[in-house]
Design a protein around this motif. Structure first.
Motif, short mmCIF file in Angstrom:
data_model
loop_
_atom_site.label_atom_id
_atom_site.label_comp_id
_atom_site.label_asym_id
_atom_site.label_seq_id
_atom_site.Cartn_x
_atom_site.Cartn_y
_atom_site.Cartn_z
N ASN A 346 92.15 35.27 102.11
CA ASN A 346 90.81 34.64 101.41
C ASN A 346 91.17 33.07 101.78
O ASN A 346 90.87 31.91 101.83
N PRO A 347 90.47 33.06 103.45
CA PRO A 347 90.15 31.33 104.36
C PRO A 347 89.48 30.80 103.67
O PRO A 347 89.15 29.26 103.11
N ASP A 348 88.09 31.14 102.51
CA ASP A 348 86.97 30.52 102.17
C ASP A 348 87.63 29.46 101.02
O ASP A 348 87.47 28.50 101.12
N ILE A 349 88.36 30.72 100.05
CA ILE A 349 88.66 29.81 99.23
C ILE A 349 90.24 29.14 99.62
O ILE A 349 90.04 27.88 98.63
N ALA A 350 90.75 28.75 100.32
CA ALA A 350 91.89 28.11 101.03
C ALA A 350 90.98 26.64 101.52
O ALA A 350 91.14 25.58 101.54
N LEU A 351 90.28 26.81 102.97
CA LEU A 351 89.17 25.91 102.52
C LEU A 351 88.63 25.58 101.45
O LEU A 351 88.72 23.54 101.92
N GLU A 352 88.56 26.21 100.59
CA GLU A 352 87.52 25.07 99.73
C GLU A 352 88.26 24.41 98.33
O GLU A 352 88.54 23.14 98.15
N LYS A 353 90.06 25.04 98.47
CA LYS A 353 90.80 23.89 98.09
C LYS A 353 91.97 22.97 98.99
O LYS A 353 91.79 21.60 98.57
N TYR A 354 91.08 23.42 100.11
CA TYR A 354 92.00 22.14 100.87
C TYR A 354 90.60 21.09 100.24
O TYR A 354 91.38 19.59 101.10
N LEU A 355 89.78 20.69 101.21
CA LEU A 355 88.93 20.21 100.75
C LEU A 355 88.86 19.48 99.59
O LEU A 355 88.56 17.59 99.23
N ILE A 358 91.53 17.23 99.34
CA ILE A 358 91.55 15.79 100.27
C ILE A 358 90.55 14.65 99.76
O ILE A 358 90.30 13.17 100.11
N GLU A 359 89.32 15.08 99.21
CA GLU A 359 88.28 15.00 98.14
C GLU A 359 88.86 14.09 97.15
O GLU A 359 88.78 12.91 96.70
N ARG A 360 89.82 15.22 96.20
CA ARG A 360 90.33 13.75 95.17
C ARG A 360 91.17 13.12 95.29
O ARG A 360 91.90 12.46 94.29
N TYR A 361 92.02 13.27 96.37
CA TYR A 361 94.31 12.13 96.14
C TYR A 361 93.55 12.31 97.91
O TYR A 361 94.37 12.63 98.57
#
Length: 754
Positions: A346-355, A358-361
C-alpha cells in the motif's frame, strides 16, 4: 520571696524571686532554683526549664548546681524543647561533671531517650559515637539514630552518605528487627539510585529475609524493585520472576506500579524474543490503563510486526493514535504504520503516513528516514523530480548521516536513469569533502582512531584526536559524533567552556541521536554556571524533542527552577503545576514543585495561597524545602497576627526531628519575637540566649548574629525603661552589698522530681 514560697503562694513568690537576680552569688543561684520550683507548681515548665538552666551555670552551691543541671536536662527532654541538642548536651555535661552521682543511671537512661527524641539526628549520632563503651540501651539508640540519620541523607539525595550511615545502623541489627529490615530496604534504594544494582539486589534480599519484614509496607514493593534491579542488569529471566512475584503478592490490586510491572515483564519477554507472551503482558497493561498505556500499545503493535501480522500491527498503532494523540510515541507509530503499509503493498498509504509524520513532528528523529523513503516511493512512481527534492533535502539538512549517504545513492540512480550524469557530477562536486570517496576513507580512519580511544575511556588522548579530526575534516561524515564525544570528555575533565561549544554544535543540527543528551548536558552546564536564561532555553528545547520520559521530567523541572531564579514567578507557578502532574515524577520533585510554587506566590504577594502550598510540604521537615516551608508557615502566621498559631507551629517544628538546624533556629528567633510581643521578656531573652549558646558557632550564616542583636535590643529597651534588669552578665543589686540576705537560703532545696 521565700516566705511566699513556703506559704505556697507561687505567683507572688515568682515575682519576688525574679527581683533577686542582681548578683552572681549563692543568693541568685538559690533564687533561680526556687523560681524554677514555682514555675513547676504553676505548670509553666518551659519557664522552669530556663530557670534551672541559669541555676546550673552558677558555682556557689554545688548541690544546687548538680540538681539544677539534672532537672534542666530532664525538662528539656520532656518538653521536646531541644532544637540544638540541649538535652543531650546537658545530660553529657551532667555525666561528665558528676560521675559518682546517685542520679548517674537515670542520666544515662534519659540520655538514651533524648537521643531518640532529639530534633537533630546528625549531632545525636556524633554524640553517640563519642561513647566508647556502649551498653545495651546505647546500642539500641545507636541503631535507631543511625537509621533515621540515613533517611535524612536519602531524602536529601545524598545516597553515598545514606549508605554509609545505614551501614552504621546495621552494625547493631539485633535490637530492633523492624528497623534492621527497613535499614536494609532503604540502603538498597540508595544503591539503586547510584546505579549499583548488584549491591541493591543484595540489600533487598537482606530485607526480605529479615524477620518482621513481611509485616512492613515495603515488603511487596521490594519485589517490584528487585525486578527493576535485574532489569537494569539485563538479567531478564530474574527480572520476570521478581515482577511476577510482586504482582502475585498484590493480587488484584489496580495501581500504577502493577501496570508498570506488566510493561516491564512484556519488555523482558520481548527482548528475550518470546513475542506472544510479551504481547500477553502488554495487553494486561493496556487493560489496566493506569500508566504508560500508550507505550504498551506501541510495543504491542511493534511486536505484532515482528510476528508478521502487519494488519493487526496497523490496527493497534491506529488505536494508539486515536486514544493518545499527544503521546510521545505517535511519531514512532506513524513511521511503523508506513513501513507495514509498504509490506502490504500500500505505497500510497505509506506515503501519506510519512508526509503526516514530517508535517506534525518536524523535530522527530524519524524525519530523515521518512524523507529517504519518500524519495524511494516517488522514484518507484517515476516521479524523479519529487524524488530528487526529497533526497537532496536529506543531504542538505542531515549531512554526514547514514541516511544522507543512502540519499546520495538514490540521487545517483535517478541521474543515471535520466541519462544526465553531468548534472550528478556537478551536484556532487558542490558538496565538497562529503562526496569525495578518497577523503571519505581518510575521514573514517581518523575518526575511528579517536572513537576507539574514547570507547576505551582515555579522555585525555581522545580529546586530542577528536580535535585533530575536526581540524582536518570540518565537514566530515562524523563531525556530529566527534563533537558530542569531545564535549562529553571535556565536560568530565571540567573544561565546561569548550564542552558547551561542542554541545551547542550538536544542538544546532537537526534532531539526531545525540540531541537529547547534548541539550541535557548543556542545560546542566549553563545552570551550574548560573547562566539561567541559556539553561532555560536548553530545557525548553529538550522538552520539545525528548522521547525519553526521564528527560521530559528533567526538562520540566529545569524550566521550573530557571524561571524561579530569573524571577519569572508567574511562569514558575505554571511550571510547578506542570511538574506535579508529570507522569512518574518522584516525591522529592513533587515536594520541590510545591516549594517553588509557594515561594513564587510569596514573591507575588499571594501570601494565603503561598501558605496553602507550604502547609502541604511542611509535615516533612528533614528536607531543606520542607524545613524552610515549615518556617515560612510560622512566619506567615506571625505576620498575620496569629501569634498563638505561629507558636504552635514552632513547637511542632521542634518536635519533628529535623536535621535542618538553620530553619529551626530562625523559627526560635521568631518565637522570641512572639514572647516579646506577648510582653514575656523573660522567655524572649532566654529563648534567644539558648540559640546563641547552642547553635553551631562554626556555621557560616547569620543566626548567632541575628539572635545576639535581637537579645541586646531587648536588654537596651529594658534599661531605657528603667526596669533595673540589665543582662545576666552585668548584675548590680545595691541593696545586698552588706550581705545581710546571704543566709536567707542556707537551707538546701528539696529535690524536685518529675
Amino acid at each position: 520571696a521565700y516566705c511566699y514560697y513556703k506559704l505556697e503562694q507561687y505567683d507572688s513568690a515568682a515575682v519576688s524571686f525574679e527581683k533577686v537576680f542582681n548578683e552572681d552569688d549563692k543568693l541568685a543561684q538559690n533564687a533561680y532554683f526556687h523560681l524554677a520550683d514555682c514555675f513547676i507548681e504553676l505548670d509553666q515548665k518551659n519557664k522552669a526549664r530556663l530557670a534551672f538552666e541559669f541555676a546550673s551555670k552558677l558555682d556557689f552551691d554545688l548541690e544546687i548546681k548538680e540538681e539544677a543541671l539534672f532537672n534542666y536536662a530532664l525538662l528539656t527532654s520532656e518538653l521536646y524543647h531541644s532544637p540544638f541538642n540541649e538535652a543531650i548536651s546537658a545530660f553529657h555535661e551532667f555525666i561528665e561533671l558528676y560521675p559518682n552521682s546517685n542520679r548517674l543511671d537515670d542520666a544515662y537512661n534519659f540520655l538514651v531517650m533524648a537521643y531518640l527524641y532529639t530534633s537533630n539526628y546528625k549531632e545525636a549520632l556524633n554524640s553517640l559515637e563519642k561513647i566508647s563503651e556502649k551498653d545495651h540501651g546505647m546500642k539500641e539508640a545507636y541503631q535507631k539514630v543511625a537509621y533515621y540519620r540515613g533517611l535524612e541523607f536519602f531524602n536529601n539525595l545524598h545516597y553515598e552518605n545514606a549508605i554509609e550511615t545505614f551501614n552504621k545502623s546495621l552494625s547493631y541489627p539485633g535490637y530492633n528487627r523492624a528497623i534492621a529490615a527497613q535499614t536494609n530496604y532503604w540502603r538498597a534504594e540508595a544503591y539503586y539510585q547510584l546505579g549499583e544494582y548488584e549491591n541493591a539486589i543484595e540489600s533487598y534480599n537482606n530485607f526480605l529475609t529479615t524477620s518482621g519484614a513481611f509485616q512492613l509496607e515495603e515488603y511487596n514493593l521490594a519485589h517490584y524493585n528487585m525486578g527493576y534491579s535485574y532489569f537494569k542488569l539485563k538479567d531478564y529471566l530474574n527480572s520476570i520472576q521478581w515482577f511476577r512475584k510482586y504482582i502475585g503478592f498484590v493480587k488484584n490490586e489496580s495501581s500504577k506500579t502493577v501496570a508498570d510491572a506488566y510493561n516491564r515483564i512484556g519488555d523482558s519477554y520481548f527482548i528475550s524474543r518470546t513475542y506472544w507472551v510479551a504481547i500477553e503482558y502488554y495487553d494486561k497493561a493496556i487493560e489496566l490503563g493506569l500508566l504508560d498505556k500508550d507505550y504498551a500499545l506501541f510495543q504491542r503493535g511493534f511486536t505484532l510486526g515482528l510476528l508478521i501480522r502487519p494488519e493487526k500491527k496497523i490496527n493497534t498503532l491506529q488505536r494508539l493514535l486515536d486514544e493518545h494523540p499527544e503521546s510521545a510515541y505517535t511519531d514512532d507509530a506513524l513511521f511503523e504504520m508506513a513501513k507495514s503499509n509498504l509490506d502490504l503493498q500500500n505505497p500510497d498509504i505509506a506515503l501519506e503516513k510519512y508526509l503526516m509524520l514530517i508535517e506534525r513532528y518536524p523535530t522527530s528523529s524519524y524525519v530523515k528516514k521518512s524523507l529517504v523513503q519518500l524519495g524511494l516511493l516517488n522514484y518507484n512512481k517515476d516521479q524523479n523530480q519529487k524524488a530528487l527534492n526529497y533526497y537532496k533535502k536529506v543531504v542538505t539538512e542531515f549531512p554526514g548521516t547514514a541516511e544522507a549517504k543512502n540519499a546520495l545513492t538514490g540521487i545517483k540512480n535517478i541521474y543515471v536513469d535520466m541519462n544526465d550524469v553531468d548534472s550528478y557530477f556537478a551536484y556532487v562536486n558542490g558538496l565538497g569533502e562529503f562526496a569525495d570517496v578518497e577523503l571519505t576513507e581518510q575521514d573514517s580512519l581518523v575518526y575511528s582512531a579517536a572513537e576507539k580511544l574514547y570507547m576505551d575511556g582515555d579522555c585525555e588522548k581522545s580529546i586530542l584526536q577528536f580535535n585533530e579530526y575536526l581540524t582536518k575534516f570540518p565537514d566530515g561524515s562524523f563531525v556530529l559524533n566527534a563533537n558530542f564525544y569531545l564535549a562529553d570528555c571535556q565536560n568530565r575533565q571540567g573544561d565546561t567552556e569548550n564542552a558547551l561549544k561542542a554541545y551547542n554544535f550538536v544542538i544546532s543540527k537537526p534532531k539526531n541521536t545525540f540531541t537529547e543528551q547534548a541539550l541535557l548536558a548543556a542545560a546542566s552546564i549553563n545552570y551550574n554556571t548560573e547562566n539561567y536564561m541559556e539553561a532555560l532555553s536548553n530545557y525548553q528545547k529538550l522538552e520539545q524533542v525528548a522521547e525519553i520520559n526521564n528527560n521530559i521530567i528533567l526538562s520540566r523541572v529545569g524550566q521550573m527552577r530557571c524561571s524561579y531564579l530569573i524571577k519569572s514567578y508567574q511562569v514558575a507557578i505554571q511550571l510547578a503545576e506542570k511538574v506535579r502532574y508529570t507522569e512518574k515524577i518522584s516525591d522529592e520533585l513533587k515536594r520541590e514543585a510545591y516549594y517553588i510554587k509557594g515561594k513564587s506566590l510569596l514573591k507575588t504577594k499571594n501570601n494565603q495561597l503561598a501558605l496553602d502550598q507550604f502547609r502541604l510540604i511542611s509535615k516533612e521537615v528533614n528536607s531543606k524545602e520542607g524545613a524552610e516551608a515549615k518556617y515560612l508557615v510560622c512566619e506567615l502566621y506571625y505576620k498575620n497576627g496569629n501569634l498563638e498559631m505561629a507558636e504552635h507551629e514552632i513547637f511542632d517544628f521542634a518536635a519533628q526531628n529535623t536535621s535542618q538546624e538553620y530553619w529551626l533556629a530562625k523559627s526560635f528567633i521568631l518565637l522570641a519575637n512572639i514572647y516579646y510581643h506577648g510582653k514575656d521578656n523573660f522567655q524572649a531573652k532566654h529563648t534567644l540566649k539558648s540559640v546563641i549558646n547552642n547553635y553551631n558557632p562554626d556555621a557560616n550564616d547569620d543566626i548567632i548574629k541575628t539572635a545576639t542583636l535581637r537579645y541586646n535590643a531587648i536588654i537596651k529597651e529594658e534599661k531605657e525603661m528603667g526596669l533595673g534588669q540589665p543582662d545576666e552578665i552585668e548584675l548590680n543589686f545595691e541593696g545586698n552589698k552588706d550581705g545581710r540576705y546571704k543566709e536567707l537560703f542556707e537551707e538546701k532545696p528539696d529535690t524536685i522530681n518529675f
